[in-house]
Scaffold this motif. Structure first.
Motif, PDB file in Angstrom:
ATOM      1  N   LYS A 287      68.022   8.997   7.912  1.00  0.00           N
ATOM      2  CA  LYS A 287      67.948   7.612   8.678  1.00  0.00           C
ATOM      3  C   LYS A 287      68.620   6.865   7.063  1.00  0.00           C
TER       4      LYS A 287
ATOM      5  N   GLU B 109      71.955   6.209   6.746  1.00  0.00           N
ATOM      6  CA  GLU B 109      72.678   5.766   8.091  1.00  0.00           C
ATOM      7  C   GLU B 109      72.800   4.306   7.882  1.00  0.00           C
ATOM      8  N   ALA B 110      71.103   3.576   7.692  1.00  0.00           N
ATOM      9  CA  ALA B 110      71.010   2.429   7.570  1.00  0.00           C
ATOM     10  C   ALA B 110      71.741   1.388   6.302  1.00  0.00           C
ATOM     11  N   THR B 111      71.575   2.539   5.345  1.00  0.00           N
ATOM     12  CA  THR B 111      73.036   1.677   4.445  1.00  0.00           C
ATOM     13  C   THR B 111      74.428   1.896   4.263  1.00  0.00           C
ATOM     14  N   SER B 112      74.252   2.830   5.304  1.00  0.00           N
ATOM     15  CA  SER B 112      75.979   2.600   5.502  1.00  0.00           C
ATOM     16  C   SER B 112      76.446   1.559   6.611  1.00  0.00           C
ATOM     17  N   LYS B 113      75.410   0.984   7.518  1.00  0.00           N
ATOM     18  CA  LYS B 113      75.150  -0.070   8.168  1.00  0.00           C
ATOM     19  C   LYS B 113      75.282  -1.170   7.642  1.00  0.00           C
ATOM     20  N   ASN B 114      74.439  -1.172   7.195  1.00  0.00           N
ATOM     21  CA  ASN B 114      74.287  -2.656   5.527  1.00  0.00           C
ATOM     22  C   ASN B 114      76.038  -2.892   4.694  1.00  0.00           C
TER      23      ASN B 114
ATOM     24  N   ASP C 266      79.783  -2.154   2.564  1.00  0.00           N
ATOM     25  CA  ASP C 266      81.027  -1.921   2.925  1.00  0.00           C
ATOM     26  C   ASP C 266      81.237  -1.004   1.884  1.00  0.00           C
TER      27      ASP C 266
END
Length: 100
Positions: free
Chosen positions: A44, A47-52, A54
């Protein structure tokens, strides 16, 4: 000043530092949850790091990690990576044994 800092690190009942409380909390969490719990929260978090962040963010942390590793190698007194290799081998062996 050191005394003020020390007081800030103590909880209200003056029995435990923040560091001690954190360590005990981590140990309690570890005792109450298994490997699946940590895998799930790690996933999780990833995934959060990936969304936040680039692509450039990952390039930068990869570069910094590579530089740190190179510095670690350069500062190794005997010129080899025996300690890191031993630790990595032990970790891999533990994971392998855990899966059997």
């Amino acid at each position: 000043m050191a005394n003020k800092q020390n007081n800030r690190n103590r909880n209200n009942n003056e029995n435990m530092t923040v560091e001690e409380a954190g360590r005990k909390g981590g140990e309690a969490t570890s005792n109450n949850h298994g490997r699946d719990f940590y895998e799930e929260i790690g996933s999780k978090g990833g995934e959060a790091t990936s969304k936040n962040h680039d692509h450039e963010f990952y390039e930068e942390i990869g570069r910094k990690g590579g530089e740190a590793r190179a510095n670690q190698r350069a500062n190794n007194t005997n010129g080899n990576m025996t300690e890191s290799g031993r630790k990595g081998g032990e970790s891999r062996n533990r994971r392998s044994n855990d899966n059997n």
